[in-house]
Design a protein around this motif. Sequence first.
Motif, PDB file in Angstrom:
ATOM      1  N   VAL A   1       4.893   2.461  -0.965  1.00  0.00           N
ATOM      2  CA  VAL A   1       6.233   2.149  -1.442  1.00  0.00           C
ATOM      3  C   VAL A   1       7.071   3.409  -1.309  1.00  0.00           C
ATOM      4  CG1 VAL A   1       7.635   1.551  -3.442  1.00  0.00           C
ATOM      5  CG2 VAL A   1       5.478   0.359  -3.038  1.00  0.00           C
TER       6      VAL A   1
ATOM      7  N   MET B   1       8.803  -0.997   1.874  1.00  0.00           N
ATOM      8  CA  MET B   1       7.454  -1.189   1.377  1.00  0.00           C
ATOM      9  C   MET B   1       6.560  -1.538   2.555  1.00  0.00           C
ATOM     10  SD  MET B   1       7.051  -3.135  -2.180  1.00  0.00           S
ATOM     11  CE  MET B   1       8.523  -4.128  -2.274  1.00  0.00           C
TER      12      MET B   1
ATOM     13  N   ILE C   1       7.596   8.558  -3.355  1.00  0.00           N
ATOM     14  CA  ILE C   1       6.761   7.768  -2.456  1.00  0.00           C
ATOM     15  C   ILE C   1       5.440   7.503  -3.151  1.00  0.00           C
ATOM     16  CG2 ILE C   1       5.553   7.761  -0.249  1.00  0.00           C
ATOM     17  CD1 ILE C   1       7.748   9.619   0.798  1.00  0.00           C
ATOM     18  N   TYR C   2       5.036   6.232  -3.140  1.00  0.00           N
ATOM     19  CA  TYR C   2       3.779   5.858  -3.778  1.00  0.00           C
ATOM     20  C   TYR C   2       2.845   5.294  -2.718  1.00  0.00           C
ATOM     21  CZ  TYR C   2       6.943   6.010  -7.744  1.00  0.00           C
ATOM     22  OH  TYR C   2       7.876   6.409  -8.660  1.00  0.00           O
ATOM     23  N   ALA C   3       1.563   5.555  -2.873  1.00  0.00           N
ATOM     24  CA  ALA C   3       0.604   5.012  -1.916  1.00  0.00           C
ATOM     25  C   ALA C   3      -0.709   4.735  -2.617  1.00  0.00           C
ATOM     26  CB  ALA C   3       0.386   5.972  -0.761  1.00  0.00           C
ATOM     27  N   SER C   4      -1.499   3.820  -2.031  1.00  0.00           N
ATOM     28  CA  SER C   4      -2.767   3.457  -2.661  1.00  0.00           C
ATOM     29  C   SER C   4      -3.773   4.588  -2.502  1.00  0.00           C
ATOM     30  CB  SER C   4      -3.313   2.176  -2.042  1.00  0.00           C
ATOM     31  OG  SER C   4      -3.463   2.354  -0.660  1.00  0.00           O
TER      32      SER C   4
ATOM     33  N   GLY D   1       2.793  13.814   1.651  1.00  0.00           N
ATOM     34  CA  GLY D   1       2.973  14.823   0.615  1.00  0.00           C
ATOM     35  C   GLY D   1       3.183  16.232   1.148  1.00  0.00           C
TER      36      GLY D   1
ATOM     37  N   LEU E   1      -0.388   1.902  -7.322  1.00  0.00           N
ATOM     38  CA  LEU E   1      -0.166   2.964  -6.333  1.00  0.00           C
ATOM     39  C   LEU E   1       0.140   4.265  -7.062  1.00  0.00           C
ATOM     40  CD1 LEU E   1       2.058   1.134  -3.697  1.00  0.00           C
ATOM     41  CD2 LEU E   1      -0.405   1.071  -4.013  1.00  0.00           C
ATOM     42  N   HIS E   2      -0.255   5.369  -6.470  1.00  0.00           N
ATOM     43  CA  HIS E   2       0.019   6.678  -7.058  1.00  0.00           C
ATOM     44  C   HIS E   2       1.088   7.372  -6.252  1.00  0.00           C
ATOM     45  CE1 HIS E   2      -3.784   5.883  -8.947  1.00  0.00           C
ATOM     46  NE2 HIS E   2      -4.306   5.708  -7.754  1.00  0.00           N
ATOM     47  N   ARG E   3       1.829   8.249  -6.914  1.00  0.00           N
ATOM     48  CA  ARG E   3       2.800   9.040  -6.188  1.00  0.00           C
ATOM     49  C   ARG E   3       2.055   9.921  -5.187  1.00  0.00           C
ATOM     50  NH1 ARG E   3       5.360  13.679  -6.655  1.00  0.00           N
ATOM     51  NH2 ARG E   3       4.226  14.299  -8.516  1.00  0.00           N
ATOM     52  N   VAL E   4       2.534   9.938  -3.958  1.00  0.00           N
ATOM     53  CA  VAL E   4       1.838  10.681  -2.912  1.00  0.00           C
ATOM     54  C   VAL E   4       1.844  12.170  -3.230  1.00  0.00           C
ATOM     55  CG1 VAL E   4       1.985  11.429  -0.524  1.00  0.00           C
ATOM     56  CG2 VAL E   4       2.271   9.042  -1.084  1.00  0.00           C
TER      57      VAL E   4
ATOM     58  N   VAL F   1       0.826  -1.205   0.000  1.00  0.00           N
ATOM     59  CA  VAL F   1       0.000   0.000   0.000  1.00  0.00           C
ATOM     60  C   VAL F   1       0.859   1.254   0.000  1.00  0.00           C
ATOM     61  CG1 VAL F   1      -2.239  -0.697   0.872  1.00  0.00           C
ATOM     62  CG2 VAL F   1      -0.353  -0.451   2.444  1.00  0.00           C
TER      63      VAL F   1
ATOM     64  N   ARG G   1      -4.159   8.723  -0.382  1.00  0.00           N
ATOM     65  CA  ARG G   1      -3.408   9.681   0.414  1.00  0.00           C
ATOM     66  C   ARG G   1      -3.637   9.413   1.898  1.00  0.00           C
ATOM     67  NH1 ARG G   1      -2.596  16.097  -0.545  1.00  0.00           N
ATOM     68  NH2 ARG G   1      -1.428  16.451   1.335  1.00  0.00           N
TER      69      ARG G   1
ATOM     70  N   ASP H   1      10.644   4.862  -2.105  1.00  0.00           N
ATOM     71  CA  ASP H   1      11.727   4.484  -3.006  1.00  0.00           C
ATOM     72  C   ASP H   1      12.877   5.485  -2.913  1.00  0.00           C
ATOM     73  OD1 ASP H   1      13.300   3.527  -5.011  1.00  0.00           O
ATOM     74  OD2 ASP H   1      11.946   4.080  -6.654  1.00  0.00           O
TER      75      ASP H   1
ATOM     76  N   MET I   1       5.401  11.183   3.544  1.00  0.00           N
ATOM     77  CA  MET I   1       4.447  10.158   3.123  1.00  0.00           C
ATOM     78  C   MET I   1       3.051  10.704   2.862  1.00  0.00           C
ATOM     79  SD  MET I   1       5.669   6.881   5.335  1.00  0.00           S
ATOM     80  CE  MET I   1       4.048   6.226   5.409  1.00  0.00           C
TER      81      MET I   1
ATOM     82  N   LEU J   1      11.435  -0.737  -7.226  1.00  0.00           N
ATOM     83  CA  LEU J   1      10.320  -0.339  -6.374  1.00  0.00           C
ATOM     84  C   LEU J   1       9.276   0.437  -7.159  1.00  0.00           C
ATOM     85  CD1 LEU J   1      12.161   0.694  -3.101  1.00  0.00           C
ATOM     86  CD2 LEU J   1      10.654  -1.248  -3.438  1.00  0.00           C
TER      87      LEU J   1
ATOM     88  N   PRO K   1       8.046  17.716   0.216  1.00  0.00           N
ATOM     89  CA  PRO K   1       8.400  17.074  -1.053  1.00  0.00           C
ATOM     90  C   PRO K   1       9.792  16.442  -0.964  1.00  0.00           C
ATOM     91  CG  PRO K   1       8.583  19.453  -1.208  1.00  0.00           C
ATOM     92  CD  PRO K   1       8.069  19.173   0.151  1.00  0.00           C
TER      93      PRO K   1
END
Lengths: 245, 282
Positions: free
Chosen positions: A10, A53, A88-91, A79, B12-15, A8, A93, A12, A77, B3, A82
């Motif tokens: 990531v 992750m 950073i990716y999340a499912s 946002g 997943l989307h970039r936050v 949920v 916000r 990076d 995490m 990753l 920056p």
Amino acid sequence: MAGTDQPVVVVDDVHVEYKVYASGRAVNPNARGLRRAARSMRVVHALKGVSFMAYRNESIGVIGSNGSGKSTLMRAMVGLTPPSAGAIYASSRPNLLGVGAALIPDLSGERNIVLGGLALGFAKSEITALRDQIVEFSELQEFIDLPMRTYSSGMQARLKFAIAASQQHDILIVDEALSVGDKRFQKRSEGRIREIRDNAGTVFLVSHSMTSIRDTCDRVIWLNKGELVMDGPTDDVVTAYEASR
Amino acid sequence: MSLTEMADRHGLHRVGARPSLLAYLKQTWERRDFISTMAAYRMAETNQENRLGALWLVLRPTLNAVIYGLIFGVLQSAVSRGQDYAAHVVIGVFLFDFFSACFQQGARAITGNRALVQSLSFPRISLPLAVVVEQFYTLLLSLIVMFGILIVLGHLPDWRWLLMVPLVGLYTLFNAGVAMFTARLTVHFRDLTQILPFVSRILFYTSGALFDVNKIFSAHPWVIQVYDWHPLYQVLTIARSLLMTHAAYDPMYWLYLSGWSVVALVGGFCFFWVAEEHYGRD
């Protein structure tokens, strides 16, 4: 690692650098020209390449000494900060619960519940049902019609946690927000965190209380000076962390 | 697998990345209850600490109109003042108030709600929109008072008053655009909160709220032509014609004003949306 295969969050290779004037004033990253006039400037490298992750059904403790980059990582995490490199990716916000101001200080606790719930995307009808649940959880029945600015920091934290934790299936970040609550509330909110995790949510808990971390988290990330020192099962990491001090 | 690819594969989307314009519109629509409730609560709370409470919502523009009316009624010669100066000022002050409130409160919509923006995730545009809705409710209240004053001044309602409905509608759309615009601007330049009250005052004096532009600039016809493109002036001119003078005005004003409103609304929305990632950072 615990949990399913569904990541949920990531993170990076995230770097965060704060540019701060030696006088203490932060540099506005968007400023150009005049406002970027060269003054003695220091770069604080708050995060130096953190990667991990997080999966569904996980509650992850984040530990480290003051200034190790925990809050910076949490803010990145959601946002609010920056990353200067990495991503950073999340499912979805995440919602961030930190210590600090009330949601809308001039409005009563009750109205904060309604607005907080609506902002989180609940329908009006759902909130009527949720309201009692949130009030009961926060144990603020007597004070619920007072403006939130009159609350103590512990009471504010309780109400904010109760509002944010009313939401299921999502990512919740609790940044030392529980430490201002009393013992009883800490125990109850830890229970709630476990519930969210069990209902396929993901919770990050930043805390200096190793008891809280051991009671709620199944995985721990240890940061030191902006670097990830260790990432693994709670027992191993906490033992190593305590041995290092 | 890197990753990034991993994140991509699991959807997943970039936050913080802003959603597409369409998705953003949809999310905003889903927050309509939030917007209207926020507006209602804010409005109830604003004057709670004053003894006269919500009465101030209408007392303030009334007192404003009285003071401006007295000062500028005395300062101006009877010729430039024109007939029925009282009604002229009341319409000007009451209607302009809506714009200046959206302009200035909108500027504080994001910067004044830091805690909320930093803790919960929701489309930030809800906040300036809530300001506009709040000011719209206030306007409805003061319109009732304004109609009352006009009737007392001898302007009796007729069918033309009904045209105030579309006029206020267009005016609201225009102000919504303005609020979204200033809401983002102050995020980048905090100093604007200090400057905007002056800008608002300059606009107040130059949009014909107190003066009859046609009479004051009768020697400079080109200025009057410029005013033909001034959206606030158009609102005031149409309103005055509908409610008191029944004087003829260029019917194209309706078209121009609609154009202004659409441009402001769409432009303001896009302008705010572009910086969605930046709100709450400091």
